[in-house]
Design an enzyme around this catalytic site. Structure first.
Site, short mmCIF file in Angstrom:
data_model
loop_
_atom_site.label_atom_id
_atom_site.label_comp_id
_atom_site.label_asym_id
_atom_site.label_seq_id
_atom_site.Cartn_x
_atom_site.Cartn_y
_atom_site.Cartn_z
N LYS A 47 0.83 -1.21 0.00
CA LYS A 47 0.00 0.00 0.00
C LYS A 47 0.87 1.26 0.00
O LYS A 47 0.67 2.16 -0.80
CB LYS A 47 -0.93 0.03 1.24
N ARG A 73 -9.99 0.74 8.52
CA ARG A 73 -9.62 -0.64 8.83
C ARG A 73 -10.73 -1.39 9.55
O ARG A 73 -10.55 -2.55 9.89
CB ARG A 73 -8.42 -0.59 9.78
N ARG A 94 11.56 -5.46 5.52
CA ARG A 94 11.37 -4.05 5.13
C ARG A 94 12.28 -3.14 5.95
O ARG A 94 12.50 -3.35 7.14
CB ARG A 94 9.92 -3.63 5.39
N ARG A 137 10.91 -1.28 11.50
CA ARG A 137 9.74 -0.98 12.34
C ARG A 137 9.59 -1.98 13.48
O ARG A 137 9.78 -3.18 13.29
CB ARG A 137 8.48 -1.00 11.47
N ARG A 160 -0.92 -9.08 13.09
CA ARG A 160 -1.52 -8.09 12.17
C ARG A 160 -2.31 -8.80 11.06
O ARG A 160 -3.38 -8.35 10.67
CB ARG A 160 -0.44 -7.19 11.58
P1 AP5 Z 1 4.82 -1.58 1.94
O1 AP5 Z 1 4.49 -0.80 0.72
O2 AP5 Z 1 5.53 -0.90 3.05
O3 AP5 Z 1 3.50 -2.35 2.46
P2 AP5 Z 1 2.19 -1.82 3.20
O4 AP5 Z 1 1.03 -2.50 2.58
O5 AP5 Z 1 2.18 -0.33 3.25
O6 AP5 Z 1 2.46 -2.48 4.60
P3 AP5 Z 1 2.34 -1.96 6.10
O7 AP5 Z 1 2.98 -3.03 6.94
O8 AP5 Z 1 2.85 -0.56 6.26
O9 AP5 Z 1 0.82 -2.00 6.30
P4 AP5 Z 1 0.09 -2.07 7.62
O10 AP5 Z 1 -1.30 -1.85 7.16
O11 AP5 Z 1 0.32 -3.31 8.40
O12 AP5 Z 1 0.78 -0.93 8.51
P5 AP5 Z 1 0.34 0.54 8.89
O13 AP5 Z 1 1.54 1.37 8.92
O14 AP5 Z 1 -0.83 0.98 8.09
O15 AP5 Z 1 5.67 -2.87 1.45
C1 AP5 Z 1 6.12 -3.82 2.39
C2 AP5 Z 1 7.50 -4.34 1.95
O16 AP5 Z 1 7.36 -5.07 0.73
C3 AP5 Z 1 8.55 -3.25 1.69
O17 AP5 Z 1 9.80 -3.70 2.08
C4 AP5 Z 1 8.50 -3.07 0.15
O18 AP5 Z 1 9.75 -2.64 -0.35
C5 AP5 Z 1 8.17 -4.49 -0.30
N1 AP5 Z 1 7.36 -4.52 -1.52
C6 AP5 Z 1 6.32 -3.71 -1.85
N2 AP5 Z 1 5.81 -4.08 -3.04
C7 AP5 Z 1 6.55 -5.14 -3.46
C8 AP5 Z 1 6.48 -5.97 -4.62
N3 AP5 Z 1 5.59 -5.78 -5.59
N4 AP5 Z 1 7.39 -6.99 -4.71
C9 AP5 Z 1 8.30 -7.21 -3.72
N5 AP5 Z 1 8.41 -6.45 -2.60
C10 AP5 Z 1 7.52 -5.42 -2.48
O19 AP5 Z 1 -0.22 0.32 10.39
C11 AP5 Z 1 0.66 -0.04 11.43
C12 AP5 Z 1 -0.16 -0.17 12.73
O20 AP5 Z 1 -0.76 1.09 13.06
C13 AP5 Z 1 -1.32 -1.16 12.69
O21 AP5 Z 1 -0.91 -2.50 12.92
C14 AP5 Z 1 -2.21 -0.60 13.81
O22 AP5 Z 1 -1.70 -0.93 15.06
C15 AP5 Z 1 -2.07 0.90 13.62
N6 AP5 Z 1 -3.05 1.45 12.70
C16 AP5 Z 1 -2.79 2.10 11.53
N7 AP5 Z 1 -3.93 2.47 10.92
C17 AP5 Z 1 -4.93 2.06 11.72
C18 AP5 Z 1 -6.35 2.14 11.61
N8 AP5 Z 1 -6.94 2.72 10.56
N9 AP5 Z 1 -7.09 1.60 12.61
C19 AP5 Z 1 -6.50 1.00 13.70
N10 AP5 Z 1 -5.16 0.89 13.85
C20 AP5 Z 1 -4.39 1.42 12.87
#
Ligand code: AP5
Length: 206
Positions: free
Chosen positions: A13, A87, A126, A152, A163
């Protein structure tokens, strides 16, 4: 255009959001990034830090409040990309109400689909540049020499499994919410980053 990016942890994402926001000229509103910035500034309550680090969800009222404040900023006038929000179904309903109060709506919700077995490797390896926020991967897109990267706290295998479980139990219910609203597009997130970008842009029709 107001766009939602959904998908399990590590689906890509954040990686894809950077390209789409540049192409559409809209800001990326990532609740994860906003919460991490708040934590880095020492402003996130300990209970929320604990919830994030162990892979749980932060309460709805907290993230709805953060997004409610953020969409009032002037750069959101032409739309925004909501990354990792909503979410839960109550978050999706709250976002719909906040946009409707401004005469706006979600135009498209993109669900990036990647099988679970690839997500552990994507997240655990990552690394993120502390200064620029650029996302790297130790195997697929290694950081350049000298980059100041962080791992992270929630990118341990144990936390990622929690997660993934939260995604399956709670967040996946947001997919039918947008499907019923007629705005859902599913995108295959497996393949080279550039290939996935082409699929995302095609789904957006840009
Ligand atoms: P990346 O693009 O970083 O993936 P992402 O989908 O953004 O993953 P996240 O782990 O950031 O998502 P998340 O939803 O768990 O975390 P968030 O920060 O929102 O890519 C991942 C890796 O893969 C990278 O190394 C990249 O280089 C690689 N990659 C990408 N595309 C690729 C491809 N095509 N091929 C190969 N490699 C690739 O949330 C974190 C925490 O915050 C949550 O767990 C929760 O506690 C809290 N939180 C956030 N939002 C909310 C909400 N709305 N409600 C409640 N809690 C929340």
């Amino acid at each position: 255009m107001n766009v939602v990016f959904m998908g399990p942890p590590g689906a890509g994402k954040g990686t894809q959001a950077k390209f789409v926001c540049e192409k559409l000229g809209i800001p990326q509103l990532s609740t994860g990034d906003i919460l991490r910035a708040s934590n880095a500034a020492g402003k996130l309550p300990a209970a929320l830090v604990q919830a994030m680090d162990t892979g749980g969800l932060v309460p709805d009222d907290v993230v709805i409040g953060l997004i409610g404040d953020r969409i009032n900023e002037s750069d959101c006038v032409g739309g925004a990309l909501f990354d990792g929000f909503p979410r839960t179904v109550p978050q999706a309903e709250a976002l719909g109400a906040m946009l409707a109060a401004r005469g706006l709506k979600i135009d498209i919700a993109i669900a990036i689909e990647v099988p679970s077995d690839l997500l552990i490797e994507r997240t655990v390896l990552r690394r993120t540049d502390k200064r620029t926020g650029q996302i790297y991967h130790l195997k697929y897109n290694p950081p350049p020499p000298g980059a100041d990267v962080v791992h992270r706290a929630d990118d341990t295998e144990e936390s990622v499994r929690t997660r993934l479980d939260a995604y399956a139990r709670v967040t996946s219910a947001v997919i039918p919410f947008y499907e019923e609203a007629g705005v859902l597009k599913r995108v295959d997130g497996v393949g080279a980053v550039g290939e996935v970008t082409k699929r995302v842009l095609a789904a957006l029709g840009v």
